[in-house]
Design an enzyme around this catalytic site. Structure first.
Site, PDB file in Angstrom:
ATOM      1  N   LYS A  64     -29.946  32.280 -33.727  1.00 20.36           N
ATOM      2  CA  LYS A  64     -29.733  29.822 -32.833  1.00 20.36           C
ATOM      3  C   LYS A  64     -30.410  30.865 -31.185  1.00 20.36           C
ATOM      4  CE  LYS A  64     -25.470  32.105 -30.547  1.00 20.36           C
ATOM      5  NZ  LYS A  64     -23.824  31.768 -30.217  1.00 20.36           N
ATOM      6  N   GLY A  68     -34.196  39.451 -31.019  1.00 19.36           N
ATOM      7  CA  GLY A  68     -34.162  40.577 -30.011  1.00 19.36           C
ATOM      8  C   GLY A  68     -32.154  41.307 -30.087  1.00 19.36           C
ATOM      9  N   CYS A  71     -29.693  43.290 -27.446  1.00 21.79           N
ATOM     10  CA  CYS A  71     -29.583  44.333 -26.414  1.00 21.79           C
ATOM     11  C   CYS A  71     -30.987  44.191 -25.890  1.00 21.79           C
ATOM     12  CB  CYS A  71     -29.866  45.692 -27.996  1.00 21.79           C
ATOM     13  SG  CYS A  71     -30.828  46.273 -27.472  1.00 21.79           S
ATOM     14  N   GLY A 209     -19.914  48.986 -17.408  1.00 24.73           N
ATOM     15  CA  GLY A 209     -18.776  48.559 -15.310  1.00 24.73           C
ATOM     16  C   GLY A 209     -19.415  50.473 -14.343  1.00 24.73           C
ATOM     17  N   HIS A 463     -40.437  75.982 -21.273  1.00 24.77           N
ATOM     18  CA  HIS A 463     -39.875  76.003 -20.098  1.00 24.77           C
ATOM     19  C   HIS A 463     -41.295  75.426 -18.861  1.00 24.77           C
ATOM     20  CE1 HIS A 463     -38.573  78.063 -16.118  1.00 24.77           C
ATOM     21  NE2 HIS A 463     -39.529  79.198 -16.171  1.00 24.77           N
TER      22      HIS A 463
END
Length: 486
Positions: A64, A68, A71, A209, A463
C-alpha cells in the site's frame, strides 16, 4: 520430494513471469494469476518475491505504500543514518582527545534529515529497479485475504497458488498514552523531527528506545529512559545490560528502570509523564518505544480461517500456516521482530514453495544488534538461558576490550562474553562496545556450527582489529589465555 530437474534447474525454472498485473499469466496452465502473491513489501515480503522470481515462479507483490517497508523507510535504515550522524557529532565534539582540533557548532536537523532521506531514497530506487528487473509484478494498494487462494486489492481480485502474508508491524503504545505525533510520538514521527528537542523522555528501554536515547544525547538533548522492567535491553544477557547502563550513566543519560508510567499529559511547552511513586517527569517530547505489534487487523486473515493468536499469525518452522497454500513471514509471526529474520524467512518460504528443501530459520541463531553507543550485539543463548537448559554444566568467559589494540585506538570500552556448555560447544556470544555489531557474523558461524573454543582458537585473526577480541576470548576459554581476561 525431488527438488531439482534432471538438468539441475529448479522445478519452476523457465516459466514466464508477468511484468505488469494484466499480463501476469491470466489463463495460464494453473488457471491462476500468479504462482506466488505476497502481501507486504517489507524485508520478508520483498525477499520472498525476489527469490521466488529467481526460481522461475510468477510473482506479485502487494504494497500500500513503498516497497522496502518499515525497515527501509521508518526503521533500520533511517535510524542507523541518525546514529551515524550522532557518531560524527561525538567525534567532532571529542576530537581533541585524538589530537585533532575541530569545532562542534551544533546539529542542523535539515541537513541530517537530508542525508538520511538520501540514503533511503537511493536504496528504495535500487530495490524498485531490482524487483522490476526480476519480473516481479508490483501492485500498489491495500491487500486483503479473501480466501486461501485469493486477495482483493482495492476492489480488484487476484488469485495465486500460494499466498504469503508479510504485512509487518506497527508501533505500539500503552493504555492511556495517546500518540499525537507532536509532543507524544512514535519512532516514525521521531525520524522526522525538524529540530533537536531540549529534553526527551523515552518510554521503553528496548532496542528502539535506547537507540533514540543514544542519538538524542549525542545531539545535545537531556534524555531520561523509563523502563518497566528491571534493566535496559532486557532480552540481552544481563552482563550486557549492566555494561550499557554504565555507559549511559557516563554519557549523562538518566535511567528509571523498574518504573511504570501511570499517565501522560501534554502542555503548551511539552509533556508531563507521571510515573509510579508519584514522580512527574517533564520534557519537551515523549517518545513511546514500547515495542511493535503485528499489522494484521482488518486484512481478512482471521475471516479466511488463518490460525492466529494475539494478532500474530501462527506458522511452522517453514512458514506454513494451517491453511494449505498460505504462508507467513516476518514480524507477524511470533518471535524476534528483526528485518534480517524476516528476510531469511522470506527466502525460506520461496524455496519451500518452489519444491526445494531449505533449512528452517533457527530463532536462537538469529543475530541481534542494538546500534546505540556503545553497541550491544549477541547471538545464541544468554548465560541464564544456557543454565536453564544445562544447569551447572555451563562455563562463561568475559574478555575485556581493554586488551584489544583496535578498541584502544577507537577509545571504546566493553567486552566479548562467551557462554559454552562445559566440555562442549559455544552456545552464545555477547558483545558490548563501539562497532561490535560488525563482529556478529563470525559469532553466528561459531554458534551455528556448534564450534568448540578449541576449534576457533587456532584461527588467525587480522591485527589490529576488534575481531581479534573474539579470537582472544576463544583462546582463553580453550585454556590458552594470552592477555588479561576475567
Amino acid at each position: 520430494m525431488n527438488t531439482r530437474r534432471c538438468d539441475g534447474a529448479p522445478p519452476y525454472a523457465g516459466r514466464t513471469r508477468g511484468a505488469v498485473a494484466d499480463q501476469a499469466g491470466r489463463g495460464s496452465e494453473s488457471g491462476r494469476d500468479f504462482d506466488v502473491l505476497v502481501l507486504g513489501a517489507g524485508s520478508g515480503g520483498y525477499a520472498c518475491a525476489l527469490r521466488a522470481a529467481q526460481l522461475g515462479l510468477r510473482v506479485a507483490l502487494v504494497e500500500k505504500d513503498k516497497v522496502g517497508g518499515t525497515c527501509l523507510h521508518v526503521g533500520c535504515i533511517p535510524t542507523k543514518a541518525l546514529l551515524h550522524a550522532a557518531e560524527v557529532a561525538d567525534a567532532a565534539r571529542e576530537s581533541e582527545q585524538f589530537g585533532v582540533r575541530a569545532t562542534f557548532e551544533g546539529i542542523d536537523m535539515a541537513g541530517v534529515n537530508g542525508y538520511k532521506d538520501a540514503v533511503v531514497d537511493r536504496l528504495h530506487t535500487g530495490l524498485s529497479g531490482l524487483l522490476k528487473g526480476r519480473g516481479v509484478t508490483t501492485i500498489t494498494g491495500t491487500g486483503r485475504l479473501t480466501s486461501p487462494r485469493t486477495v482483493d486489492v482495492d476492489g480488484t481480485s487476484y488469485s495465486a497458488e500460494h499466498v504469503v502474508l508479510a504485512s509487518g508491524s506497527y508501533a505500539k503504545t500503552l493504555p492511556g498514552v495517546e500518540l499525537d505525533g507532536r509532543r507524544v510520538v512514535s519512532s516514525t514521527e521521531a525520524l522526522r523531527l525538524e529540530e533537536v528537542p531540549g529534553s526527551v523522555v523515552v518510554l521503553g528501554g528496548g532496542v528502539i528506545g535506547v537507540e533514540f536515547a543514544s542519538v538524542w544525547r549525542s545531539f545535545g538533548a537531556e534524555v531520561t529512559v523509563v523502563e518497566a522492567l528491571p534493566r535496559l535491553v532486557a532480552a540481552e544477557d544481563e552482563t550486557s545490560s549492566k555494561a550499557l547502563e554504565r555507559a549511559f550513566r557516563k554519557r549523562g543519560i538518566t535511567m528509571r528502570t523498574s518504573t511504570a508510567v501511570e499517565s501522560v499529559e501534554t502542555t503548551a511547552d511539552g509533556v508531563r509523564v507521571h510515573v509510579a511513586g508519584g514522580d512527574v517527569l517533564e520534557a519537551d517530547l515523549l517518545l513511546v518505544a514500547v515495542g511493535r505489534g503485528p499489522a494484521t487487523a482488518g486484512l481478512g486473515y482471521d475471516d479466511a480461517g488463518v490460525a492466529m493468536e494475539r494478532g500474530f499469525v501462527l506458522a511452522d518452522d517453514r512458514g506454513r500456516t494451517n491453511l494449505d497454500g498460505v504462508h507467513a513471514v516476518g514480524d507477524i509471526v511470533p518471535g524476534l521482530q528483526l528485518a534480517h529474520r524476516g528476510f531469511a524467512q522470506g527466502v525460506l518460504v520461496a524455496e519451500d514453495i518452489a519444491g526445494l528443501d531449505p533449512q528452517p530459520v533457527e530463532e536462537t541463531l538469529v543475530p541481534r544488534v542494538t546500534y546505540s553507543d556503545p553497541e550491544v550485539a549477541s547471538v545464541g543463548l544468554t548465560e541464564a538461558q544456557a543454565r536453564e537448559q544445562h544447569g551447572d554444566a555451563v562455563e562463561t568467559l568475559t574478555y575485556d576490550l581493554g586488551g584489544n589494540g583496535k578498541s584502544q585506538i577507537l577509545k571504546t570500552q566493553g567486552f566479548v562474553k562467551l557462554v559454552r556448555r562445559t566440555g562442549g560447544p559455544v552456545l552464545g556470544v555477547h558483545m558490548v562496545g563501539s562497532r561490535v555489531g560488525e563482529l556478529i557474523g563470525e559469532a553466528q558461524l561459531i554458534t551455528g556450527w556448534d564450534a568448540w573454543p578449541e576449534d576457533v582458537a587456532p584461527l588467525v585473526h587480522a591485527h589490529p582489529t576488534q575481531n581479534e577480541a573474539l579470537g582472544e576470548a576463544h583462546l582463553a576459554l580453550a585454556g590458552k589465555p594470552l592477555h588479561a581476561h576475567s
